[in-house]
Design a protein around this motif. Sequence first.
Motif, PDB file in Angstrom:
ATOM      1  N   ALA A 608      -2.608   4.591  -4.584  1.00 10.02           N
ATOM      2  CA  ALA A 608      -1.187   4.928  -4.722  1.00 10.02           C
ATOM      3  C   ALA A 608      -0.547   5.316  -3.393  1.00 10.02           C
ATOM      4  CB  ALA A 608      -1.030   6.070  -5.720  1.00 10.02           C
ATOM      5  N   LEU A 609      -1.351   5.748  -2.407  1.00 11.05           N
ATOM      6  CA  LEU A 609      -0.794   6.186  -1.126  1.00 11.05           C
ATOM      7  C   LEU A 609      -0.628   5.045  -0.124  1.00 11.05           C
ATOM      8  CD1 LEU A 609      -2.645   9.596  -0.574  1.00 11.05           C
ATOM      9  CD2 LEU A 609      -0.267   9.222  -1.237  1.00 11.05           C
ATOM     10  N   PHE A 610      -1.100   3.866  -0.482  1.00  8.60           N
ATOM     11  CA  PHE A 610      -0.922   2.734   0.420  1.00  8.60           C
ATOM     12  C   PHE A 610       0.453   2.130   0.212  1.00  8.60           C
ATOM     13  CE2 PHE A 610      -5.690   2.583   0.133  1.00  8.60           C
ATOM     14  CZ  PHE A 610      -5.907   2.963   1.447  1.00  8.60           C
ATOM     15  N   ASP A 611       1.100   1.817   1.332  1.00 13.54           N
ATOM     16  CA  ASP A 611       2.475   1.327   1.269  1.00 13.54           C
ATOM     17  C   ASP A 611       2.594  -0.086   1.821  1.00 13.54           C
ATOM     18  OD1 ASP A 611       5.295   1.372   0.953  1.00 13.54           O
ATOM     19  OD2 ASP A 611       5.500   1.870   3.080  1.00 13.54           O
ATOM     20  N   ALA A 612       2.074  -0.292   3.028  1.00 12.94           N
ATOM     21  CA  ALA A 612       2.206  -1.593   3.680  1.00 12.94           C
ATOM     22  C   ALA A 612       1.321  -2.625   2.986  1.00 12.94           C
ATOM     23  CB  ALA A 612       1.817  -1.467   5.146  1.00 12.94           C
ATOM     24  N   PRO A 613       1.812  -3.880   2.867  1.00 11.21           N
ATOM     25  CA  PRO A 613       1.013  -4.947   2.233  1.00 11.21           C
ATOM     26  C   PRO A 613      -0.356  -5.125   2.910  1.00 11.21           C
ATOM     27  CG  PRO A 613       3.274  -5.669   2.518  1.00 11.21           C
ATOM     28  CD  PRO A 613       3.161  -4.361   3.236  1.00 11.21           C
ATOM     29  N   ALA A 614      -0.403  -4.976   4.255  1.00  7.66           N
ATOM     30  CA  ALA A 614      -1.663  -5.210   4.972  1.00  7.66           C
ATOM     31  C   ALA A 614      -2.729  -4.186   4.589  1.00  7.66           C
ATOM     32  CB  ALA A 614      -1.426  -5.171   6.477  1.00  7.66           C
ATOM     33  N   LYS A 616      -2.784  -2.466   1.739  1.00  3.01           N
ATOM     34  CA  LYS A 616      -3.150  -2.711   0.339  1.00  3.01           C
ATOM     35  C   LYS A 616      -4.163  -3.851   0.249  1.00  3.01           C
ATOM     36  CE  LYS A 616       1.211  -1.198  -1.801  1.00  3.01           C
ATOM     37  NZ  LYS A 616       2.391  -1.634  -2.587  1.00  3.01           N
ATOM     38  N   ALA A 617      -3.882  -4.905   1.020  1.00  3.97           N
ATOM     39  CA  ALA A 617      -4.786  -6.062   0.981  1.00  3.97           C
ATOM     40  C   ALA A 617      -6.186  -5.684   1.471  1.00  3.97           C
ATOM     41  CB  ALA A 617      -4.217  -7.191   1.843  1.00  3.97           C
ATOM     42  N   LEU A 618      -6.248  -4.888   2.543  1.00  2.00           N
ATOM     43  CA  LEU A 618      -7.553  -4.486   3.065  1.00  2.00           C
ATOM     44  C   LEU A 618      -8.271  -3.576   2.075  1.00  2.00           C
ATOM     45  CD1 LEU A 618      -9.631  -4.484   5.323  1.00  2.00           C
ATOM     46  CD2 LEU A 618      -8.413  -2.577   6.388  1.00  2.00           C
ATOM     47  N   PHE A 619      -7.541  -2.663   1.453  1.00  2.00           N
ATOM     48  CA  PHE A 619      -8.147  -1.769   0.460  1.00  2.00           C
ATOM     49  C   PHE A 619      -8.740  -2.574  -0.691  1.00  2.00           C
ATOM     50  CE2 PHE A 619      -7.631   0.706  -3.513  1.00  2.00           C
ATOM     51  CZ  PHE A 619      -8.558   1.706  -3.251  1.00  2.00           C
ATOM     52  N   GLU A 620      -7.970  -3.514  -1.213  1.00  2.00           N
ATOM     53  CA  GLU A 620      -8.456  -4.339  -2.335  1.00  2.00           C
ATOM     54  C   GLU A 620      -9.695  -5.134  -1.932  1.00  2.00           C
ATOM     55  OE1 GLU A 620      -5.097  -6.674  -3.354  1.00  2.00           O
ATOM     56  OE2 GLU A 620      -3.967  -4.986  -4.245  1.00  2.00           O
ATOM     57  N   ARG A 621      -9.679  -5.601  -0.678  1.00  2.00           N
ATOM     58  CA  ARG A 621     -10.821  -6.388  -0.203  1.00  2.00           C
ATOM     59  C   ARG A 621     -12.066  -5.513  -0.066  1.00  2.00           C
ATOM     60  NH1 ARG A 621     -13.267 -10.626  -0.121  1.00  2.00           N
ATOM     61  NH2 ARG A 621     -13.249 -12.172   1.545  1.00  2.00           N
ATOM     62  N   VAL A 644     -20.791 -12.015   3.679  1.00  2.00           N
ATOM     63  CA  VAL A 644     -19.684 -11.476   2.876  1.00  2.00           C
ATOM     64  C   VAL A 644     -18.750 -10.659   3.774  1.00  2.00           C
ATOM     65  CG1 VAL A 644     -19.101  -9.821   1.056  1.00  2.00           C
ATOM     66  CG2 VAL A 644     -20.958 -11.459   0.703  1.00  2.00           C
ATOM     67  N   LEU A 645     -19.321  -9.860   4.654  1.00  2.00           N
ATOM     68  CA  LEU A 645     -18.504  -9.032   5.547  1.00  2.00           C
ATOM     69  C   LEU A 645     -17.667  -9.886   6.490  1.00  2.00           C
ATOM     70  CD1 LEU A 645     -21.117  -6.254   6.352  1.00  2.00           C
ATOM     71  CD2 LEU A 645     -18.953  -5.929   5.152  1.00  2.00           C
ATOM     72  N   ALA A 646     -18.204 -11.041   6.889  1.00  2.77           N
ATOM     73  CA  ALA A 646     -17.435 -11.917   7.776  1.00  2.77           C
ATOM     74  C   ALA A 646     -16.131 -12.356   7.124  1.00  2.77           C
ATOM     75  CB  ALA A 646     -18.273 -13.136   8.157  1.00  2.77           C
ATOM     76  N   GLY A 647     -16.116 -12.399   5.788  1.00  7.24           N
ATOM     77  CA  GLY A 647     -14.920 -12.842   5.071  1.00  7.24           C
ATOM     78  C   GLY A 647     -13.772 -11.860   5.086  1.00  7.24           C
ATOM     79  N   VAL A 648     -13.992 -10.652   5.620  1.00  4.10           N
ATOM     80  CA  VAL A 648     -12.937  -9.643   5.632  1.00  4.10           C
ATOM     81  C   VAL A 648     -12.137  -9.666   6.931  1.00  4.10           C
ATOM     82  CG1 VAL A 648     -14.170  -7.694   6.681  1.00  4.10           C
ATOM     83  CG2 VAL A 648     -12.531  -7.264   4.842  1.00  4.10           C
ATOM     84  N   ARG A 649     -12.442 -10.590   7.796  1.00  2.00           N
ATOM     85  CA  ARG A 649     -11.803 -10.607   9.112  1.00  2.00           C
ATOM     86  C   ARG A 649     -10.282 -10.733   9.015  1.00  2.00           C
ATOM     87  NH1 ARG A 649     -11.945 -15.261  13.846  1.00  2.00           N
ATOM     88  NH2 ARG A 649     -10.222 -14.333  15.033  1.00  2.00           N
ATOM     89  N   VAL A 650      -9.803 -11.605   8.174  1.00  2.98           N
ATOM     90  CA  VAL A 650      -8.347 -11.834   8.087  1.00  2.98           C
ATOM     91  C   VAL A 650      -7.626 -10.537   7.742  1.00  2.98           C
ATOM     92  CG1 VAL A 650      -6.520 -13.040   6.824  1.00  2.98           C
ATOM     93  CG2 VAL A 650      -8.605 -14.268   7.501  1.00  2.98           C
ATOM     94  N   GLU A 651      -8.129  -9.822   6.722  1.00  4.74           N
ATOM     95  CA  GLU A 651      -7.489  -8.573   6.304  1.00  4.74           C
ATOM     96  C   GLU A 651      -7.568  -7.504   7.398  1.00  4.74           C
ATOM     97  OE1 GLU A 651      -8.376 -10.905   2.717  1.00  4.74           O
ATOM     98  OE2 GLU A 651      -9.553 -10.325   4.463  1.00  4.74           O
ATOM     99  N   VAL A 652      -8.694  -7.474   8.127  1.00  4.24           N
ATOM    100  CA  VAL A 652      -8.850  -6.499   9.202  1.00  4.24           C
ATOM    101  C   VAL A 652      -7.856  -6.780  10.325  1.00  4.24           C
ATOM    102  CG1 VAL A 652     -10.405  -5.644  11.002  1.00  4.24           C
ATOM    103  CG2 VAL A 652     -11.264  -5.984   8.678  1.00  4.24           C
ATOM    104  N   GLU A 657      -2.619  -5.307  13.048  1.00  2.86           N
ATOM    105  CA  GLU A 657      -1.354  -5.833  13.560  1.00  2.86           C
ATOM    106  C   GLU A 657      -0.159  -5.118  12.932  1.00  2.86           C
ATOM    107  OE1 GLU A 657      -1.393  -9.976  12.729  1.00  2.86           O
ATOM    108  OE2 GLU A 657      -2.978 -10.442  14.183  1.00  2.86           O
ATOM    109  N   ASP A 658      -0.263  -4.765  11.641  1.00  2.00           N
ATOM    110  CA  ASP A 658       0.906  -4.283  10.900  1.00  2.00           C
ATOM    111  C   ASP A 658       0.901  -2.791  10.599  1.00  2.00           C
ATOM    112  OD1 ASP A 658       1.472  -6.960  10.894  1.00  2.00           O
ATOM    113  OD2 ASP A 658       1.067  -7.289   8.754  1.00  2.00           O
ATOM    114  N   VAL A 659      -0.235  -2.117  10.730  1.00  2.00           N
ATOM    115  CA  VAL A 659      -0.334  -0.740  10.234  1.00  2.00           C
ATOM    116  C   VAL A 659      -0.613   0.232  11.385  1.00  2.00           C
ATOM    117  CG1 VAL A 659      -1.611   0.830   8.731  1.00  2.00           C
ATOM    118  CG2 VAL A 659      -1.164  -1.523   7.986  1.00  2.00           C
TER     119      VAL A 659
END
Length: 694
Positions: A608-614, A616-621, A644-652, A657-659
């Motif tokens: 609930a405390l996450f605001d920016a889309p980036a 949120k996306a990283l948290f979900e990932r 599997v961890l390599a797949g999180v690069r985009v969200e990281v 960049e945004d947060v």
Amino acid sequence: MNPTLLVELLTEELPPKALARLGEVFAAQIHAGLVERKLVAAGSDYRWFATPRRLAIQVPGVLAVAPDATVVEKIMPVAVALDAAGQPSPALLKKLAAKGIAASEVAKFEKRMDGKSETFFYEASVKGARLDDVLAGIVADALKKLPIPKLMRWGDSDHQFVRPVHGLVLLHGDRIVAGEVLGLTSGRVTRGHRFLSSGEITLDSAESYEDALRTQGKVVASFAERRASIEQQLAAQAAALGATINRADGLLDEVTALVEWPVVYVGEFEAEYLEVPQECLILTMQQNQKYFPLLDAAGKLINKFLIVSNMAVADPKHIVGGNARVVRPRLSDARFFFNQDRKATLASRLDRLGSVVYHNKLGSLLARVDRLEALAQKIAVRLSANASLAARAARLAKADLVTDMVGEFPELQGIMGRYYALHDGEDAAVADAIQSHYQPRFAGDALPAGNIACAAALADKLDALTGFFGIGQIPTGDKDPFGLRRAALGVLRILMESPLPLDLADLIADAQAGFAPGVLTQPVSEPLLDFMLDRLRGLLRDAGYAQDAIEAVLAQRPTRIDRVPARLDAVRDFQRLPEAEALAAANKRIGNILRKADAAAIADPVAALFDAPAEKALFERVVQISPVVDAYVAAEDYAAALKVLAGVRVEVDRFFEDVMVMADDAAVRANRLGLLRALFRELNAVADLSRLAA
């Protein structure tokens, strides 16, 4: 072409185990002295010779006089060299006098900037060295640099060397180079074989040296050639008998250093001695007599052996018979010890260990045996092995130390224990463990086979490591009197290569628990684990693993050593992925952020405390991959976890960049830090990926 130079020092019999090294260093130092004086080119060829009674070097293309050279020497800063009137200062005059430079030469000095100060430099022409003037000094200097632990004097001379010297040859082509070394005046006369030579040998030239010694003196001067000849003759004689040679480290070099004209003969002893364990017979033949024992196709000792003689005779029966007479008492002693030792069981000898001090702070050998027994039993339980057999093996492992055979031949400890245990009717697994609990003894040595033997071997090494660390006897520099580095490598190899599913930290704790209260006065667990991991670092490097991968895995201080190779292989595969470099850099960045943050100001992430889309996306990932990564790690599928961890690069990448992590709002900041902490935990589940960052 400039002539060849020959330098030969004739001596009495040199130490055989050191001969090859003495020959190499003697020649290398003389060659270096010639190079330093420009009498021969750097990197030029030379040959070294070493026999029981000589050290020599042959260098082709040596100048009689080195070319003149121009040298430039820094004198001193101009401000110091000249006084206020511009005249040479006392300091300059003193230095010039010391160097033999006339004061009038100051006008010829060149001024150059040296750093921030103007400095005088002096250029002079230096006459090239004359071989006749410097050779004796070069030889004398070379002798001083030989690896000789103890020098001796002889006769009424004050000269010292490892053995008395009797002759010096200094030849440049066909010309004697005048000089004196160790009280000997140089000449061209050398000596051949003590018995086979035709007499003293007058050398026509430096080039004729080797051939003259061979034809007139019955001496093979080249150590390498002599060694090759012995090896060839041994192989031929063994093949003729349908046997193979039982090799011993260093024995071939040692016999090469004992003979000048090697000839191999076949000796024989009575077959009745073969009832003694072959290790005993082999050791006495190799160690005491310098013979080469022979084995049949099954690896069993036969009653024939090879003798490397220094005499070539038409009928060698006296040589062969004499050697048989000499070896017979040795074999009789071995048989006597073996028969006497079997009159008492290993178990009955345990009380005698109570009077043998293991270490004055760690008690007797019997006290150690008690610890080994308990520790081996615990390790066997962890391995689901037969704990009673492991305990029995550890109980009897040191009993052969008080047998006559091991007292005579300490190298047989463990080996004789196995024979005596089998004779006593002990279980075969116990007997095998008694022998192999010392393994691995050295790099590349075989590991103990089976869980019972591994339990005994681990107990032996861990008890030593824990005990000596606990009394502050930690290896420093090149000092390791108790062989703790070797013991640590043995533990690591057993755990990793067997492999065994044991936790090293638990093993250290088990070993500590075996000591009575107050015995161990120094910290053990962390220092010993650090020591072991440092040894593991070197072991893995020698195995060919990349340094950054090793550091990434060992940064986690792994205690399941058997899993380390799989982690390293997974890291290697991860490094090949296109996402690897960016994720390693991001992991390093996250680690730096978390280290700087106040741990109390980091909260578990709340969606609930996450605001920016980036974010949120990283948290979900992170929520999505965490159970998957944990499951793969638990299953020891480290490669799959890192993939599997390599797949999180985009969200990281998007997150950074945004947060803004360090937001002004404390709750938002704590939440974002919590997200990074959760991600950091997963990223480092297999290895510290930040160690892979460039």
